[in-house]
Enzyme design. Structure first.
Site, short mmCIF file in Angstrom:
data_model
loop_
_atom_site.label_atom_id
_atom_site.label_comp_id
_atom_site.label_asym_id
_atom_site.label_seq_id
_atom_site.Cartn_x
_atom_site.Cartn_y
_atom_site.Cartn_z
N SER A 197 0.81 -1.22 0.00
CA SER A 197 0.00 0.00 0.00
C SER A 197 0.84 1.26 0.00
CB SER A 197 -0.90 0.01 1.25
OG SER A 197 -1.67 -1.15 1.34
N GLU B 121 -3.94 -0.26 -8.75
CA GLU B 121 -2.97 0.84 -8.85
C GLU B 121 -1.60 0.23 -9.19
OE1 GLU B 121 -1.99 4.71 -6.10
OE2 GLU B 121 -2.16 2.77 -5.09
N HIS C 101 -1.09 -2.84 -6.79
CA HIS C 101 -1.84 -2.59 -5.56
C HIS C 101 -3.33 -2.79 -5.82
CE1 HIS C 101 -3.30 0.52 -2.40
NE2 HIS C 101 -3.37 -0.72 -1.92
N ASN D 35 -3.51 5.94 -1.43
CA ASN D 35 -3.31 6.12 0.01
C ASN D 35 -2.72 7.47 0.37
OD1 ASN D 35 -4.40 3.75 1.15
ND2 ASN D 35 -2.70 2.59 0.31
#
Length: 296
Positions: free
Chosen positions: A122, A155, A143, A193
């Protein structure tokens, strides 16, 4: 390597994310080896996938033959058995930098020369992980979002060393898995994130200050911002230990106080209240994952 060369995928980590990735890959025709430190954990992960697929069959959302075909392509394995025959290895272990470094070193040692090594991290640097291997150009971030079978986004994170060929192959793989793709350069928190953690952290500060209840804050995000889940509901789903680990990476790597994790988040993790997976986080959950109260 080309997309057509990918036949077998190994997934490292049989927890919630790893099992979800393995399920999606097997459902789209790939032979998948689900691996963990002990094969018993991998067996547990596979059993969880079988339960998920059974629920879909019961709801009429999946045909029985499709379920059987998916499970037939999925095996519980160990790194020593799976890595040498895998075309792509996807690491989905706990969000811990030292653990991931060790896993990438092992994967690089055991994998065949042309295999691509991907990480579901992440927030941890893909460039750093690639630097632990002798195939840095074949290391990339992939991700997935939680829960993997439901969430459409992947991602892709390109490390400093990641080759154009590797990027194109993994982009093709993501499309084959019927995911929507975005590409991020290797920066702390990447794209998703980097936006999400300050939002969740600010919700924690708001709760600490007594500005509102967890329910009111979540309801405000759902109905006022049109989010499908509130910040505390989402954090409990992802796992508060993962949220804290990402926040610490952002603060350490970017050096800005605005990324400082809230005391509340730290305390919940210290208490072992990690969200749905422990049945307690910001909220308390029953065995079916339904909210039955709140912790704070």
């Amino acid at each position: 390597m080309e997309l057509a060369d990918i036949k077998t995928i190994a997934v490292i980590g049989a927890g919630q994310m790893g099992a979800g990735i393995a399920q999606v890959c097997a459902a789209h025709g790939y032979s998948v080896a689900l691996c963990d430190a002990a094969v018993e954990r991998a067996e547990t992960g596979k059993a969880g996938i079988a339960k998920q697929l059974a629920r879909l069959v019961d709801k009429g959302k999946l045909a029985t033959d499709a379920r059987d075909a998916t499970l037939a392509r999925l095996e519980a394995s160990t790194a020593e058995r799976a890595y040498p025959r895998a075309d792509v290895i996807i690491e989905a272990a706990t969000e811990n930098r030292e653990l991931k470094i060790a896993l990438f070193r092992d994967a690089d040692r055991l994998a065949k020369p042309g295999a691509i090594l991907a990480s579901n991290t992440s927030s941890i640097s893909i460039t750093l992980l690639a630097g632990q291997t002798k195939r840095a150009e074949r290391v990339i971030g992939m991700h997935f979002m939680n829960p993997v079978p439901v969430m459409k986004l992947v991602e892709i994170v390109r490390g400093l060393q990641t080759s154009e060929e590797t990027l194109n192959v993994i982009r093709g793989l993501g499309e084959k898995l019927e995911k929507t793709l975005i590409v991020s350069h290797d920066r702390p928190g990447f794209l998703v994130n980097r936006m999400l953690l300050p939002f969740v952290n600010e919700a924690c500060f708001t709760l600490e200050e007594g500005t509102g209840t967890p329910e009111d804050i979540d309801q405000g995000a759902r109905l006022g911002l049109n989010h499908p889940m509130g910040p505390f509901e989402l954090a409990d789903l992802v796992g508060l230990d993962t949220m804290l680990a990402i926040a610490e990476v952002l603060q350490r790597e970017l050096g800005e106080d605005k990324y400082r994790p809230s005391v509340l988040l730290r305390n919940l993790v210290a208490a072992g209240w990690l969200g749905r997976k422990t049945k307690r986080g910001f909220y308390i959950y029953d065995d079916q994952g339904n909210k039955i109260g709140r912790s704070v």
